[in-house]
Design an enzyme around this catalytic site. Structure first.
Site, short mmCIF file in Angstrom:
data_model
loop_
_atom_site.label_atom_id
_atom_site.label_comp_id
_atom_site.label_asym_id
_atom_site.label_seq_id
_atom_site.Cartn_x
_atom_site.Cartn_y
_atom_site.Cartn_z
N ASP A 67 0.82 -1.22 0.00
CA ASP A 67 0.00 0.00 0.00
C ASP A 67 0.85 1.27 0.00
OD1 ASP A 67 0.94 -0.41 2.58
OD2 ASP A 67 -1.01 -0.89 3.41
N ASP A 136 -7.40 -2.43 14.35
CA ASP A 136 -8.80 -2.72 13.97
C ASP A 136 -8.89 -4.02 13.15
OD1 ASP A 136 -7.73 -1.99 11.51
OD2 ASP A 136 -9.18 -0.38 11.11
N GLU A 143 -9.67 -1.86 5.49
CA GLU A 143 -10.34 -1.50 6.74
C GLU A 143 -11.63 -2.30 6.92
OE1 GLU A 143 -8.51 -0.03 8.56
OE2 GLU A 143 -7.86 1.97 7.97
#
Ligand code: PGA
Length: 258
Positions: A67, A136, A143
């Site tokens: 990324d 998370d 995400e």
């Protein structure tokens, strides 16, 4: 999945580096998928040492990074281009043309993402993908609620990730909101996956990824669908695993396994 728990981050990093080195020794032209962040720093340091002191060769290796932040130029100190150059690429003998990192400054993201996926395929696919995990439960910047079949694309970062990554920037407002990231589907196509996690802050995410249900709310849980995943975790990151005794028992017994 194999879960390897080490007492310290240093031990975790060195054991993971040895696993990477074994793959490179067996296949000198391997395609590696690389991760950024604090977690793989010790692993990269050890790979550099293995290169300098034990001749680990990267001359035929190709790499694809997971990324990059949208909007940061390659020489921005917080860009992942810069991170990779400083922590690994300038210290090993990988040819520049074998390095692929998503562009955070292209003027056509859709075309770039399609090209990135194509280049991975043209290079024969990723042999070994290295991953960290977000607090998370994300892998790369996938995400919560990312499709488990997703491909390389732009993602909006979660508030939690922006706050976690603010430590690298002067203010919270400077953290980019968008990133270009390989998808969960892209990652799942790698031949082998190594996920590293250390510290108490990762314990809940690690437990959810390994022992929770497969859910897009914890994209690392999708790794349960992959047939060759190695988790290298330190004791703090392993502290919420319910079956920890079992995983450690397996590792202890592995030497005598039939
Ligand atoms: P970290 O990030 O290694 O900096 O904790 C991991 C991640 O967000 O994937």
């Amino acid at each position: 999945m194999e879960i390897i728990v080490k007492d310290t981050v240093e031990e975790m990093s060195k054991t993971a580096a040895r696993a990477v080195a074994r793959i490179l020794n067996a296949k000198p032209n391997a395609v590696l998928g690389l991760a950024t962040g604090s977690t793989p720093l010790g692993l990269y340091k050890e790979l550099v040492r293995l290169h300098k002191e034990e001749g680990l060769d990267f001359s035929q290796v190709t790499t694809f990074n997971l990324d990059e932040y949208v909007g940061l130029t390659q020489n921005h100190p917080q860009s992942y281009h810069y991170f990779m150059h400083e922590n690994l690429f300038k210290r090993i003998n990988i040819p520049k043309q074998n390095i692929y990192i998503p562009s955070g400054t292209t003027d056509n993201y859709e075309a770039f993402c399609a090209w990135y996926e194509l280049r991975i395929r043209q290079c024969g696919g990723i042999d070994l993908q290295l991953l960290g995990i977000g607090s998370d439960g994300h892998i790369a910047f996938n995400e919560p609620a990312s499709s488990l079949g997703s491909r390389t694309r732009i993602k909006t970062l979660a508030r939690q990730t922006i706050e976690d990554n603010a430590r690298f920037f002067d203010t919270l407002d400077q953290v980019p909101i968008y990133a270009i990231t390989m998808g969960v589907g892209t990652i799942l196509e790698a031949g082998k996956i190594i996920l590293l996690a250390n510290g108490k802050k990762k314990a809940a995410a690690v437990a959810a990824a390994i022992e929770g249900p497969v859910t897009s709310m914890v994209t690392a849980s999708a790794l349960q669908l992959h047939r060759d995943v190695l988790y290298f975790v330190d004791r703090e990151a392993a502290s919420e695993l319910k079956m920890l005794d079992y995983y450690e028992w397996i590792q202890a017994k592995m030497v005598d396994a039939p």
